[in-house]
Design a protein around this motif. Sequence first.
Motif, mmCIF file in Angstrom:
data_model
loop_
_atom_site.group_PDB
_atom_site.id
_atom_site.type_symbol
_atom_site.label_atom_id
_atom_site.label_comp_id
_atom_site.label_asym_id
_atom_site.label_seq_id
_atom_site.Cartn_x
_atom_site.Cartn_y
_atom_site.Cartn_z
ATOM 1 N N ARG A 37 7.579 -3.670 -7.395
ATOM 2 C CA ARG A 37 6.227 -3.602 -7.963
ATOM 3 C C ARG A 37 5.279 -3.151 -6.844
ATOM 4 N N ILE A 38 4.824 -1.913 -6.906
ATOM 5 C CA ILE A 38 3.997 -1.321 -5.841
ATOM 6 C C ILE A 38 2.640 -0.937 -6.433
ATOM 7 N N ASN A 39 1.587 -1.592 -5.962
ATOM 8 C CA ASN A 39 0.254 -1.356 -6.491
ATOM 9 C C ASN A 39 -0.776 -1.281 -5.366
ATOM 10 N N ALA A 40 -1.901 -0.648 -5.667
ATOM 11 C CA ALA A 40 -3.045 -0.621 -4.766
ATOM 12 C C ALA A 40 -4.135 -1.523 -5.326
ATOM 13 N N VAL A 41 -4.954 -2.075 -4.436
ATOM 14 C CA VAL A 41 -6.046 -2.927 -4.884
ATOM 15 C C VAL A 41 -7.342 -2.540 -4.171
ATOM 16 N N ASP A 42 -8.446 -2.773 -4.864
ATOM 17 C CA ASP A 42 -9.782 -2.601 -4.282
ATOM 18 C C ASP A 42 -10.410 -3.982 -4.168
#
Length: 235
Positions: free
Chosen positions: A182-187
């Motif tokens: 599970r590879i995600n970006a966050v702000d």
Amino acid sequence: MASIIITGENKGLGFETARQLVAAGHKVYAGARDAERGRQAADELGANFILLDVTDDASVQAAAKKVEADGGLDVLVNNAGIEPRQDDGGFIPASDVTADLARRVFDTNVFGQIRMLHAFLPLLARSAAPVVVNVGSGASLMRDLNNPDNPAHHYPDITYPASKAAVNMLTVQYAKAYPTVRINAVDPGFTATDLNFHAGHQTVEEGADIIVRMAQIGPDGPTGGFFDARGVIPW
């Protein structure tokens, strides 16, 4: 309990993310390139200090070997990042931006994440619930920076938003390449940290919330996405 490594742990969002994940009962490797400050912060947190400079291949590889010897990894939080500023905290004018400056920013914010992914994805592949959280920024969104009605339009820096736009692309492409992770970006939002000379309007507790939340998603969680505290951010 998950085994988690966080880069840039000794202050700001990295420190607060580590604090919250330790409090949640996880085993946290607190990575920092300054041994004295990093160890002091890790001791305060109850985390495991690990010497880690994301701009140095040997340092990253050594950290991966240590984590492997300790039993492996479930979660990678790519938090380390820099934003170039003048000595007085002002932004660097576009006319003063050089290739060397851009290279320095990208070496931490982009190449640093690639170094970490290259070294730690083999360990994550052995986990039953592998997760990567790439800390990005709302400043990466070209539609906002190009919209005169959006507050982000007035953000003048060149290299930082360019580097965070690259992080978005890394997230999408690595997520496709590693569908079991599970590879995600966050702000995290505009958070008051040393990075922005504490100009942000959010606390580190508020900023770290989405990082901590996405670090703890399960195997059925999203991948290849961009998230803030309110939910999904359209690419």
